[in-house]
Design a protein around this motif. Structure first.
Motif: not given
Length: 260
Positions: A113, A240, A244
């Motif tokens: 991230l 990203q 997640i």
């Protein structure tokens, strides 16, 4: 079998897009999605990731972006400690393995991230020679590559992952290779380490069920799709999204192990 195909394609797709995602998602796909135990999932995940990564590496070799000498050198150092990882996986209780795996996944999700700071080329251990376009094999650079391969090999044998989640960030941090070259080199190293670790697991008595072979074939198909899509998707978005997804899968595995 349909579930094995879907999960296998997603695993290969992730690996093809990032050069790092498939290995760490293969085991959760087999454990959470297909009901495998952690120990049974390891050889299937290794074989699927290794076979899929081999396809990606061949594509990179065709495009002349694979640092194959570095990949083979790291594969050798990784193979030297892979058997240790396999022994550890058979010695530790299932809950300990899952907890360790989840901790690594959450750490990776956090790192991905964040955008790593650029490292000046003068402070990078593994540098390209601007005249030849090849890596400089300095003592520090050689030790760095050896360490990356050894750590990747240990986790491959212990957790059934190809090591790309370590290889890609490490090469980004310690080399001045382009991202395309890093991914292609990572895929070659993953193929060599994963297939080696898979062979060792099979030698220790592991068995690949029919659903496992379907998963392997589907992962190879996903890799082909991923390598075609990769140039058209921004790397930041890929990182990203993968971050997640990794966190969600990790927490799901933790809940399944301790709450159900």
């Amino acid at each position: 079998m349909l579930l094995a195909i879907i999960l296998g394609v997603l695993t290969g797709l992730s690996l093809g897009l990032t050069g790092a995602g498939g290995g760490i998602l293969a085991v959760p796909a087999l454990v959470l999605g297909m009901g495998y135990s952690m120990t049974a999932a390891t050889p299937v995940a290794l074989l699927a990731v290794g076979a899929a990564a081999l396809l990606g590496a061949l594509d990179g070799l065709y495009k002349h972006i694979v640092r194959y000498r570095a990949a083979m050198f790291m594969a050798v150092t990784g193979a030297l400690v892979t058997s240790l990882g396999v022994r550890i996986s058979h010695a530790l209780p299932e809950k300990v393995l899952v907890t360790l795996f989840v901790a690594i996944m959450l750490w990776i999700a956090t790192k991905m991230l964040r955008r790593p700071a650029a490292v000046p080329h003068s402070h990078t251990p593994c540098c390209l020679n601007p005249e030849t376009g090849r890596l400089r094999w300095t003592p520090v650079g050689t030790v760095t590559l050896a360490a990356i391969g050894a750590v990747a090999g240990l986790f491959s044998g212990m957790l059934g992952v190809g090591g790309g989640f370590l290889i890609v960030p490490a090469l980004k941090r310690f080399s001045d290779l382009s991202m395309h070259s890093i991914v292609a080199t990572s895929l070659m190293l993953i193929a060599l380490i994963s297939l080696s670790a898979s062979a060792m697991s099979l030698a220790h008595g592991a068995v690949i069920p029919v659903s496992g072979w379907v998963f392997v074939a589907a992962a190879m198909g996903g890799m082909v799709i991923g390598r075609q899509l990769a140039p058209h998707i921004p790397s930041t978005r890929l990182q990203q999204g993968f971050s997640i997804l990794t966190a969600v899968v990790a927490l799901s595995m933790l809940a399944r192990t301790y709450l159900f």
